[in-house]
Design a protein around this motif. Sequence first.
Motif, PDB file in Angstrom:
ATOM      1  N   GLY A  86     -30.524  27.466  -3.092  1.00 46.09           N
ATOM      2  CA  GLY A  86     -29.532  28.672  -3.408  1.00 46.09           C
ATOM      3  C   GLY A  86     -28.793  29.154  -2.242  1.00 46.09           C
ATOM      4  O   GLY A  86     -27.603  29.549  -2.701  1.00 46.09           O
ATOM      5  N   PHE A 134     -35.672  20.384  -5.555  1.00 45.48           N
ATOM      6  CA  PHE A 134     -34.687  20.140  -4.453  1.00 45.48           C
ATOM      7  C   PHE A 134     -34.683  18.884  -3.966  1.00 45.48           C
ATOM      8  O   PHE A 134     -33.669  18.394  -3.737  1.00 45.48           O
ATOM      9  CB  PHE A 134     -35.131  21.112  -3.300  1.00 45.48           C
ATOM     10  N   PRO A 185     -40.004  30.702   8.463  1.00 42.62           N
ATOM     11  CA  PRO A 185     -40.218  29.932   7.148  1.00 42.62           C
ATOM     12  C   PRO A 185     -39.960  28.589   7.526  1.00 42.62           C
ATOM     13  O   PRO A 185     -39.082  28.370   8.054  1.00 42.62           O
ATOM     14  CB  PRO A 185     -39.645  30.545   6.258  1.00 42.62           C
ATOM     15  N   GLY A 190     -35.027  22.387   8.722  1.00 40.03           N
ATOM     16  CA  GLY A 190     -33.824  22.315   9.482  1.00 40.03           C
ATOM     17  C   GLY A 190     -33.622  23.174  10.383  1.00 40.03           C
ATOM     18  O   GLY A 190     -33.499  23.301  11.525  1.00 40.03           O
ATOM     19  N   ASN A 191     -34.315  24.533  10.078  1.00 36.41           N
ATOM     20  CA  ASN A 191     -33.957  25.702  11.016  1.00 36.41           C
ATOM     21  C   ASN A 191     -34.906  25.706  12.238  1.00 36.41           C
ATOM     22  O   ASN A 191     -34.487  26.084  13.267  1.00 36.41           O
ATOM     23  CB  ASN A 191     -34.135  27.106  10.072  1.00 36.41           C
ATOM     24  N   ALA A 240     -36.803  29.461  -2.287  1.00 34.05           N
ATOM     25  CA  ALA A 240     -35.785  29.051  -1.306  1.00 34.05           C
ATOM     26  C   ALA A 240     -36.547  27.989  -0.531  1.00 34.05           C
ATOM     27  O   ALA A 240     -35.957  26.814   0.007  1.00 34.05           O
ATOM     28  CB  ALA A 240     -35.554  29.977  -0.389  1.00 34.05           C
TER      29      ALA A 240
END
Length: 351
Positions: A86, A134, A185, A190-191, A240
């Motif tokens: 999203g 996903f 989280p 990737g983060n 998410a």
Amino acid sequence: NGQWRGVIEEYRDRLPVGEGTPVVTLGEGGTPLVAAQLLSERTGCEVYLKVEGANPTGSFKDRGMTMAITHAKEAGAQAVICASTGNTSASAAAYAVRAGMVCAVLVPQGKIALGKMGQALVHGSRILQVDGNFDDCLTLARGLSEKYPVALVNSVNPARIEGQKTAAFEVVDRLGDAPDLHLLPVGNAGNITAYWKGYQEYAADGPATRTPRMWGFQASGAAPIVRGEPVKDPSTIATAIRIGNPASWSQAEAARDASGGLIDEVTDRQILSAYRLLASREGVFVEPASAASVAGLLKAAESGLLDRGQRVVCTVTGNGLKDPDWAVAGAPQPIVVPVDADAAAERLGLA
Ligand code: F0G
């Protein structure tokens, strides 16, 4: 002190852009680092929240998307594609508009928050709801980008990581050095990869004297890294991060191991409890997945894993308005009153 110019202009010398690069920006980054009063009290640490919901489309994805769409534009792409739970799709849709590109998004059917769907729609992207999760969407998006003239803007695109690493720069620029601990989280991972890259670069080049330990948190029903194997049918209310086979799995483990950190899980109950605490006690409204970092902080504190006196930053990744159902659920109904001051005062308990 002019207006914040977006992460590419603010950190141009640390990003892969040239003088002629056509920068596509909405002024992302420069987000608040908020001192968390209650969390500091509860943990005996100095806790800050990096409030990424303050980005233009309401999540940290904008930092990566400005770079990914800028690169796509520079390469002459006319269309971009992404898989998303999203937020990536909301961001890609908006930045594609700025760049005059077509945007296609693949989302798991019935599993993205209404606000995010609204964003992709209002920005005019082409949305395909995939009968799968996903991970299936990402497989499909990768396949399409290999066969057709459309640029993939998921975080497997290195430009995304480059843009997102600027959040670590901002933390150090504000605090004067890296914190002891950074919590966030973890979904597609990737983060955490991006923050670790940013912290390492700043420690190597001077602005920071050290790197933080990286603590990542997955939702219990979608915790492949914690389990050590992909989760076939991931499930969590934190849509998410409902991801069973993260693309940056090995990079997340590398960040954990090189920093002396950990990747752990938090239950939906712990996530919702942190979500409510952030809203009702810190004044910070985030979406449920974002609260996983804070849920992890409280879990660690309760189990004695967290030493007091540390400087701690929790990234809260997305804005609460994206998924308002959870704010309304279980809350008391608003009271209806006539246009009458005495009646209103009575209902408010003032009279
Ligand atoms: N928090 C939010 C609000 C997210 O939207 C995501 C990922 C994460 C945390 C996890 O970040 O994937 O880098 O580990 N959202 C992606 C999306 C998957 O499609 O919007 P990650």
